[in-house]
Design an enzyme around this catalytic site. Structure first.
Site, short mmCIF file in Angstrom:
data_model
loop_
_atom_site.label_atom_id
_atom_site.label_comp_id
_atom_site.label_asym_id
_atom_site.label_seq_id
_atom_site.Cartn_x
_atom_site.Cartn_y
_atom_site.Cartn_z
CD1 TRP A 21 1.58 -25.40 -40.70
CD2 TRP A 21 0.85 -23.52 -41.68
NE1 TRP A 21 0.48 -24.95 -39.99
CE2 TRP A 21 0.02 -23.80 -40.58
CE3 TRP A 21 0.59 -22.39 -42.45
CZ2 TRP A 21 -1.07 -22.99 -40.23
CZ3 TRP A 21 -0.48 -21.58 -42.11
CH2 TRP A 21 -1.29 -21.88 -41.01
CE1 TYR A 61 4.34 -22.98 -39.24
CE2 TYR A 61 6.03 -23.35 -40.88
CZ TYR A 61 5.09 -22.53 -40.30
OH TYR A 61 4.91 -21.26 -40.79
CD GLN A 176 6.95 -16.27 -43.33
OE1 GLN A 176 6.12 -17.16 -43.15
NE2 GLN A 176 8.25 -16.46 -43.15
N GLY A 282 3.35 -23.85 -50.31
CA GLY A 282 3.41 -25.18 -49.70
C GLY A 282 3.17 -26.28 -50.72
NE ARG A 284 -0.78 -32.08 -46.63
CZ ARG A 284 -1.81 -32.28 -45.82
NH1 ARG A 284 -2.91 -31.54 -45.95
NH2 ARG A 284 -1.77 -33.22 -44.89
#
Length: 317
Positions: A21, A61, A176, A282, A284
């Site tokens: 995302w 996304y 989900q 997630g 990054r």
């Protein structure tokens, strides 16, 4: 890394998957703020290197950008993870995000092109909105599977009634939903239903979008970029923010007993539920993924799980 069968599929997935995302980048309605693509690619590679074997993304996304970054990352590695994506959220020329279940055939072709794959391993309806179009949309999903464009089909954010309606048309491989210590709404009905009916559950936001990582502070929240959706999220505003950071501090204390972070404990708490097949995590940057990597194997001892349950009963309504 241990693997678990996802619903009625032939896919054995690792307990955690890479959530894509945030790597969609900024400048759209539900962004996490600006993101460097090279950092995103490094994060994906680190996740695959530690053994994660599935990536969950969505067309919306970054308005297509996340899928493109996933494709770039996979071209630069020998790993062959399962690739999951979603449909049902579209956007217009003004970059406004809209619920639309009538464009799934166009959406799947766009996702196949952006992901640069011949078939999508798991294709999911992102939201069952508008509700009156859900059955027709699920019929299209079943057709796409018969045509070989997708291997398995799942839902996201569906309630029990919506799943029951879909199951009359075609089997559901997975659901989900969001699930974390701060959002337990699926425990009473949705998780038991999925478990009873053999529907795999891959939960999103196990660390509640960063709140339970142990690294979040009021200062960080105050300095979020203007296009970070969390600036407007109720759990990032008082009085809930102080309560939530208190939860993170408490589970951080439990994590220190084992040399792991609060975020790892938060993920382990989600995975403790027998209905959960895997949790979407997630990342990054490679450093973030490295920090959360113990979640692939760390499991909460029962006494500490109960300790958390007692705390949540007293502090989180």
């Amino acid at each position: 890394m241990d693997k678990r069968r996802l619903g009625n599929s032939d896919m054995e997935i690792t307990p955690i998957g890479f959530g894509a995302w945030a790597i969609g980048g900024g400048d759209w309605q539900f962004s996490w703020g600006p993101q460097d693509d090279q950092d995103s690619i490094a994060a994906i590679h680190k996740a695959l290197d530690i053994g994660v074997n599935w990536i969950d993304t969505a067309a919306v996304y970054g308005l297509g950008h996340s899928e493109e970054v996933v494709a770039r990352a996979l071209k630069e590695t020998s790993h062959k993870p399962y690739v999951f994506t979603k449909c049902g959220l579209v956007w217009n020329e003004e970059r406004e995000v809209l619920n639309d279940l009538k464009q799934i055939r166009r959406e799947v072709e766009d996702s196949l092109r952006r992901l640069q794959v011949e078939a999508i391993d798991l294709y999911q309806i992102h939201w069952p909105k508008p509700d009156e179009d859900a059955e027709e949309a699920w019929g299209v999903m079943a057709d796409l599977r018969k045509e070989g464009k997708v291997r398995w089909i799942g839902v996201s954010n569906f309630n029990v009634s919506q799943m029951e309606r879909a199951m009359k048309i075609a089997p559901i491989t997975s659901n989900q939903p969001p699930y974390s210590m701060l959002n337990r709404s699926v425990e009473d009905e949705i998780l038991p239903f999925c478990e009873k009916n053999g529907i795999g559950t891959i939960s999103y936001a196990p660390m509640h979008s960063g709140l339970l990582t142990g690294a979040m502070t009021k200062e960080r929240v105050a300095n979020f970029p203007e296009d970070d959706f969390r600036r407007r999220a109720k759990n990032y505003q008082e009085p809930l923010l102080s309560r939530n950071l208190g939860v993170a501090e408490f589970i951080g204390e439990i994590g220190r007993r084992h040399g792991v972070s609060a975020g790892v404990v938060a993920i382990a708490w989600v995975l403790h539920h027998s209905a959960i097949t895997g949790a979407i995590v997630g990342g990054r940057s490679a450093k973030q993924v490295e920090g959360i990597s113990p979640a692939a194997s760390f499991r909460l001892p029962e006494e500490e799980f109960q300790e958390i349950q007692t705390y949540l009963a007293e502090h989180v309504s």
